[in-house]
Write a protein that holds these residues in place. Structure first.
Motif, PDB file in Angstrom:
ATOM      1  N   LEU A 134       0.857  -1.176  -0.059  1.00  0.00           N
ATOM      2  CA  LEU A 134       0.001  -0.029   0.060  1.00  0.00           C
ATOM      3  C   LEU A 134       0.872   1.263  -0.131  1.00  0.00           C
ATOM      4  N   ASP A 135       2.198   1.218   0.510  1.00  0.00           N
ATOM      5  CA  ASP A 135       2.971   2.240   0.377  1.00  0.00           C
ATOM      6  C   ASP A 135       4.035   2.179  -0.673  1.00  0.00           C
ATOM      7  N   ASP A 136       3.562   1.608  -1.781  1.00  0.00           N
ATOM      8  CA  ASP A 136       4.286   1.555  -2.791  1.00  0.00           C
ATOM      9  C   ASP A 136       5.897   0.968  -2.982  1.00  0.00           C
ATOM     10  N   LYS A 137       5.982   0.000  -2.099  1.00  0.00           N
ATOM     11  CA  LYS A 137       7.228  -0.874  -2.297  1.00  0.00           C
ATOM     12  C   LYS A 137       6.944  -2.097  -2.744  1.00  0.00           C
ATOM     13  N   TYR A 138       7.728  -2.401  -3.691  1.00  0.00           N
ATOM     14  CA  TYR A 138       7.909  -4.010  -4.287  1.00  0.00           C
ATOM     15  C   TYR A 138       8.388  -4.879  -3.467  1.00  0.00           C
ATOM     16  N   VAL A 139       7.734  -6.348  -3.386  1.00  0.00           N
ATOM     17  CA  VAL A 139       8.017  -7.244  -2.718  1.00  0.00           C
ATOM     18  C   VAL A 139       8.940  -8.452  -3.373  1.00  0.00           C
ATOM     19  N   LEU A 140      10.250  -8.304  -2.914  1.00  0.00           N
ATOM     20  CA  LEU A 140      11.265  -9.352  -3.391  1.00  0.00           C
ATOM     21  C   LEU A 140      11.676 -10.281  -2.432  1.00  0.00           C
ATOM     22  N   ILE A 141      11.920 -11.486  -2.682  1.00  0.00           N
ATOM     23  CA  ILE A 141      12.557 -12.287  -1.826  1.00  0.00           C
ATOM     24  C   ILE A 141      14.069 -12.700  -2.047  1.00  0.00           C
ATOM     25  N   LYS A 142      14.912 -13.478  -0.910  1.00  0.00           N
ATOM     26  CA  LYS A 142      16.022 -13.832  -1.151  1.00  0.00           C
ATOM     27  C   LYS A 142      16.119 -15.222  -0.677  1.00  0.00           C
ATOM     28  N   ASN A 143      16.368 -16.129  -1.511  1.00  0.00           N
ATOM     29  CA  ASN A 143      16.508 -17.556  -1.184  1.00  0.00           C
ATOM     30  C   ASN A 143      17.729 -18.221  -0.571  1.00  0.00           C
ATOM     31  N   ASN A 144      17.462 -19.203  -0.199  1.00  0.00           N
ATOM     32  CA  ASN A 144      18.598 -19.942   0.491  1.00  0.00           C
ATOM     33  C   ASN A 144      19.992 -20.190  -0.081  1.00  0.00           C
ATOM     34  N   HIS A 145      19.868 -19.800  -1.419  1.00  0.00           N
ATOM     35  CA  HIS A 145      21.143 -19.736  -2.307  1.00  0.00           C
ATOM     36  C   HIS A 145      21.549 -18.401  -2.603  1.00  0.00           C
ATOM     37  N   ASN A 146      20.943 -17.360  -1.693  1.00  0.00           N
ATOM     38  CA  ASN A 146      21.311 -16.076  -2.119  1.00  0.00           C
ATOM     39  C   ASN A 146      21.202 -15.317  -3.210  1.00  0.00           C
ATOM     40  N   LYS A 147      20.000 -15.702  -3.815  1.00  0.00           N
ATOM     41  CA  LYS A 147      19.408 -14.854  -5.048  1.00  0.00           C
ATOM     42  C   LYS A 147      18.307 -14.574  -4.586  1.00  0.00           C
TER      43      LYS A 147
END
Length: 230
Positions: A94-107
């Protein structure tokens, strides 16, 4: 390459559905996979859906079942061509931030994953079913619950070059502010997919500054650029 979807693709089972590995490279693939998993932990050789044919004119994608080890081998060898297929979603708070994830391979990546046969409905593949499953597995969010996801739509098709994968990319808006989403993730972290180590909430400039050298995820910068222009 990332392009806007003007017509929803038909994604169906190839005939034959099980892709056959030629006898003359089976030993090479097995040997390479054994060496690969000795050097890198956390990988397993499961079944994936691979693009067997893509009819550009009719926008039909045919997928067959292959092994993940074949994909890994094909990334570094010319005698086998395996193209994986994924479904993903670029989510915004809602505050205009994109959701990214970082996996257990550091990607870095966005929510989603490689398609598999669980997402087949008869002879056809359901991207939305795959997306619903991946979102629940990785963030414990319900795609159909307006308290979680306000709206979403299939918007882009990812094709190879760069990378070895095809995919469909959705765009969606969450019913969470950044802080609330991080608080929620901290509560569910122990029950979501163990591959998700961190959730990152970034603005467009921060995403564009990330080191996304892996050809299969470098499309994220194009994705952000296209969305910012709109």
């Amino acid at each position: 390459m990332l392009k806007a979807i003007k017509k929803v693709p038909i994604i169906k089972k190839a005939q034959p559905f099980e892709i056959q590995l030629k006898d003359n490279i089976k030993d090479s693939v097995n040997k390479y996979w054994e060496e690969f998993i000795c050097e890198k932990e956390g990988y397993w050789d499961g079944k994936i859906l691979s693009v067997a044919r893509f009819d550009v004119n009719n926008f039909v994608i045919e997928v067959g079942e292959a092994q993940y080890s074949w994909l890994i081998y094909s990334k570094n060898h010319n005698d086998l061509d395996v193209r994986s297929f994924f479904v993903s979603i670029l989510l915004k708070t809602l505050d205009d931030k994109y959701v990214l994830i970082k996996n257990n391979h550091n990607k870095f990546n966005i929510i989603g994953g490689m398609a598999d046969s669980k997402d087949l409905n008869g002879d056809y593949f359901s991207p939305e079913l795959c997306l619903k499953r991946e979102l629940f597995e990785e963030l414990h969010l319900d795609l159909k619950n307006k308290n979680h996801v306000l709206n979403y739509q299939m918007k882009y098709l990812k094709t190879p070059e760069p990378g070895r994968n095809y995919g469909v990319v959705y765009i969606g808006n969450l019913n969470f502010y950044s802080k609330d989403l991080l608080d929620y993730f901290s509560r569910v972290k122990d029950i979501v997919d163990s591959e998700v180590n961190h959730v990152l909430l970034l603005n467009s400039e921060e995403v564009l500054q990330l080191d996304l050298t892996d050809n299969d995820i470098s499309y994220l910068k194009d994705l952000i650029s296209y969305e910012v222009k709109e």
